[in-house]
Design a protein around this motif. Sequence first.
Motif, PDB file in Angstrom:
ATOM      1  N   HIS A  15       0.837  -1.205   0.000  1.00 23.55           N
ATOM      2  CA  HIS A  15       0.000   0.000   0.000  1.00 23.55           C
ATOM      3  C   HIS A  15       0.871   1.254   0.000  1.00 23.55           C
ATOM      4  O   HIS A  15       0.624   2.197  -0.763  1.00 23.55           O
ATOM      5  N   ASN A  16       1.883   1.281   0.859  1.00 23.41           N
ATOM      6  CA  ASN A  16       2.773   2.447   0.930  1.00 23.41           C
ATOM      7  C   ASN A  16       3.537   2.657  -0.377  1.00 23.41           C
ATOM      8  O   ASN A  16       3.724   3.795  -0.812  1.00 23.41           O
ATOM      9  N   LEU A  18       2.541   1.780  -3.426  1.00 23.22           N
ATOM     10  CA  LEU A  18       1.587   2.302  -4.409  1.00 23.22           C
ATOM     11  C   LEU A  18       1.258   3.762  -4.141  1.00 23.22           C
ATOM     12  O   LEU A  18       1.180   4.577  -5.059  1.00 23.22           O
ATOM     13  N   ARG A  19       1.060   4.102  -2.880  1.00 19.18           N
ATOM     14  CA  ARG A  19       0.755   5.485  -2.519  1.00 19.18           C
ATOM     15  C   ARG A  19       1.925   6.401  -2.906  1.00 19.18           C
ATOM     16  O   ARG A  19       1.724   7.475  -3.453  1.00 19.18           O
ATOM     17  N   ALA A  21       4.187   5.857  -5.257  1.00 15.53           N
ATOM     18  CA  ALA A  21       4.323   5.907  -6.713  1.00 15.53           C
ATOM     19  C   ALA A  21       3.361   6.924  -7.323  1.00 15.53           C
ATOM     20  O   ALA A  21       3.690   7.575  -8.318  1.00 15.53           O
ATOM     21  N   ARG A  22       2.210   7.093  -6.711  1.00 14.11           N
ATOM     22  CA  ARG A  22       1.217   8.034  -7.257  1.00 14.11           C
ATOM     23  C   ARG A  22       1.669   9.481  -7.138  1.00 14.11           C
ATOM     24  O   ARG A  22       1.250  10.325  -7.917  1.00 14.11           O
ATOM     25  N   THR A  23       2.505   9.785  -6.174  1.00 16.30           N
ATOM     26  CA  THR A  23       2.956  11.172  -5.989  1.00 16.30           C
ATOM     27  C   THR A  23       4.412  11.380  -6.402  1.00 16.30           C
ATOM     28  O   THR A  23       4.945  12.466  -6.230  1.00 16.30           O
ATOM     29  N   ARG A  27       6.628  15.011  -6.587  1.00 14.38           N
ATOM     30  CA  ARG A  27       7.726  15.161  -5.630  1.00 14.38           C
ATOM     31  C   ARG A  27       9.047  15.404  -6.346  1.00 14.38           C
ATOM     32  O   ARG A  27       9.837  16.257  -5.947  1.00 14.38           O
TER      33      ARG A  27
END
Length: 160
Positions: A15-16, A18-19, A21-23, A27
């Motif tokens: 989960h971390n 994937l989270r 990778a989305r930002t 960044r």
Amino acid sequence: FAVLQGANASPSDAHNALRGARTLAVRLERQTATAGQLAAFLEADPRVAGVWYPGLDSFPQRELARRQLTMNGGLITFDLAGGAEAGRAFVEATRLCRLATSLGGPETLVTHPASTTHVGLLPEELEASGIGAGTIRMSVGLEDAGDLIADLRAALDMTR
């Protein structure tokens, strides 16, 4: 990763990842923009003997970087004119930039390789690796560029 975490990530680690990778793109854009400002600030300071950052025109491989990179990244290497004493004093004087031997994360990290990660090398080995007595490596994070410049200026003032 597999050695440390096993063949499969835990649900929390997945989960971390994937989270994150989305930002990642936003960044990296922020880190690159801030790193460019910091590199320019450092290059203009007489207490800094040299700055190595692909976004600077003075970077030895600037043309290659222009051809190969879409962003210049967040890693800056610079040499302080005052040598080892200045290097140690600088990393100990930063308040916003954290002293760490790793390079990466949302916060700006600094390290003085000659007294930390590469302390076991002989002077000629340091030189062959491109590490001087006053070399600082900085991994730029997500903080405000003005705040980071103020922190760098204050730390440089402590290296006199």
